[in-house]
Design a protein around this motif. Sequence first.
Motif, short mmCIF file in Angstrom:
data_model
loop_
_atom_site.label_atom_id
_atom_site.label_comp_id
_atom_site.label_asym_id
_atom_site.label_seq_id
_atom_site.Cartn_x
_atom_site.Cartn_y
_atom_site.Cartn_z
N SER A 102 20.01 -0.20 3.61
CA SER A 102 20.89 0.63 3.01
C SER A 102 20.58 2.23 3.10
N HIS A 103 19.32 2.49 2.85
CA HIS A 103 18.96 3.83 2.27
C HIS A 103 18.25 4.47 3.43
N ILE A 104 17.58 3.75 4.36
CA ILE A 104 16.69 4.33 5.39
C ILE A 104 17.25 4.08 6.85
N GLY A 105 18.24 3.34 6.92
CA GLY A 105 19.13 2.93 8.11
C GLY A 105 18.41 1.77 8.99
N ASN A 114 0.98 -1.11 0.00
CA ASN A 114 0.13 0.02 0.07
C ASN A 114 0.91 1.30 0.11
N ILE A 115 0.22 2.46 -0.08
CA ILE A 115 1.16 3.61 -0.14
C ILE A 115 1.95 3.85 1.27
N ALA A 116 1.56 3.48 2.37
CA ALA A 116 2.41 3.54 3.55
C ALA A 116 3.71 2.74 3.48
N PHE A 117 3.56 1.65 2.72
CA PHE A 117 4.79 0.79 2.45
C PHE A 117 5.85 1.38 1.69
N TYR A 118 5.31 2.06 0.52
CA TYR A 118 6.08 2.95 -0.50
C TYR A 118 6.63 3.99 0.44
N LYS A 119 6.14 4.66 1.24
CA LYS A 119 6.49 5.60 1.88
C LYS A 119 7.64 5.61 3.11
N THR A 120 7.22 4.49 3.57
CA THR A 120 7.81 4.04 4.78
C THR A 120 9.37 3.70 4.26
N PHE A 121 9.54 2.82 3.22
CA PHE A 121 10.49 2.09 2.76
C PHE A 121 11.17 2.74 1.77
N GLU A 122 10.77 3.77 1.25
CA GLU A 122 11.02 4.80 0.04
C GLU A 122 11.42 3.82 -1.19
N VAL A 123 10.31 3.23 -1.76
CA VAL A 123 10.45 2.32 -2.75
C VAL A 123 9.32 2.79 -3.77
N LYS A 124 9.51 2.47 -5.03
CA LYS A 124 8.25 2.79 -5.82
C LYS A 124 7.49 1.54 -6.44
N GLU A 125 6.10 1.85 -6.67
CA GLU A 125 5.23 1.08 -7.16
C GLU A 125 5.65 0.10 -8.39
N GLN A 126 6.25 0.77 -9.24
CA GLN A 126 6.71 -0.14 -10.52
C GLN A 126 7.88 -1.05 -10.01
N ASP A 127 8.64 -0.56 -8.98
CA ASP A 127 9.89 -1.65 -8.87
C ASP A 127 9.56 -2.53 -7.71
N THR A 128 8.11 -2.54 -7.32
CA THR A 128 7.68 -3.64 -6.26
C THR A 128 6.66 -4.49 -6.55
N GLU A 129 5.65 -4.16 -7.27
CA GLU A 129 4.65 -5.20 -7.77
C GLU A 129 5.13 -6.21 -8.82
N GLY A 130 4.89 -7.46 -8.49
CA GLY A 130 5.55 -8.49 -9.40
C GLY A 130 6.67 -8.98 -9.00
N VAL A 131 7.31 -8.27 -8.02
CA VAL A 131 8.72 -8.87 -7.54
C VAL A 131 8.65 -9.62 -6.30
N LEU A 132 9.47 -10.62 -6.00
CA LEU A 132 9.61 -11.46 -5.08
C LEU A 132 9.96 -10.79 -3.97
N ILE A 133 9.41 -10.72 -2.79
CA ILE A 133 9.74 -9.85 -1.76
C ILE A 133 11.19 -9.77 -1.15
N TYR A 134 11.84 -11.02 -1.43
CA TYR A 134 13.20 -11.16 -0.98
C TYR A 134 14.38 -10.14 -1.91
N GLN A 180 17.27 -5.96 0.10
CA GLN A 180 17.27 -5.75 1.25
C GLN A 180 16.09 -6.43 2.10
N TRP A 181 15.13 -6.98 1.60
CA TRP A 181 14.22 -7.70 2.51
C TRP A 181 14.45 -9.26 2.31
N ASN A 182 15.86 -9.53 2.12
CA ASN A 182 16.15 -11.16 2.01
C ASN A 182 16.62 -11.21 3.63
N ILE A 183 15.62 -11.15 4.45
CA ILE A 183 15.99 -11.35 5.90
C ILE A 183 15.43 -12.52 6.48
#
Length: 210
Positions: free
Chosen positions: A57-60, A1-21, A27-30
């Motif tokens: 790496s970008h938001i600490g 959702n929008i809060a996810f993009y805002k909090t983690f400073e990512v864009k929709e086109q770089d997120t949807e359809g991509v494996l979370i890891y 960075q989400w390969n936790i």
Amino acid sequence: NIAFYKTFEVKEQDTEGVLIYDLGNKQWNIPALRKLLEKILPQQSTFKDFEIRHAFSHIGERVMLLNAREIKKDSTSEKLILLAIEDITEQKKAETIQNQIQQRFQFIADVMPQKVWTADAEGNYDYFNRNWIDYTGLAFKDLKNWGWEKIIHPDDSEKNRKQWRHSIDTGDDFEIEERFLDKDGTYKWHLSRGLAYKDDVGKIVMWVGT
């Protein structure tokens, strides 16, 4: 959702359809997140309030509270995962500061020659310094709340309770001379004082006494 993009400073086109890891340069390969999504969730269908700490790496560094559950579509056999992430970083920082303040207070109180106590606004004692423990020979669990009354001389008990109740109800300073039982079975006279710590509107927050 929008809060996810805002909090983690990512864009929709770089997120949807991509494996979370693979998100955000992996960075989400936790490891903890992988375990939750790939092992725990399939077995339990849900997990709640799982806390993880991760340095991005970008938001600490962020401390996050994760909740997830499995969702099944009625019309298909497809299974979805609903993942909710709460950023509790600032809350954790505040808790750390509060713990440091508490530790400093306890250190100062423990090295004082007086017997120091604190109580909540209702008069329930919630702290006794080392001097109290050494004098009475009792553990904190035996003294807390109203357990400390057992060390007051029977002839002073009613006077103490009335004076303490008056202070709790009015916010007036507490002061009384009374006898306390030591660990050797001897009653010794003490001058007890208590002051109310109040907030900006005059409401009692806690009591501090010696």
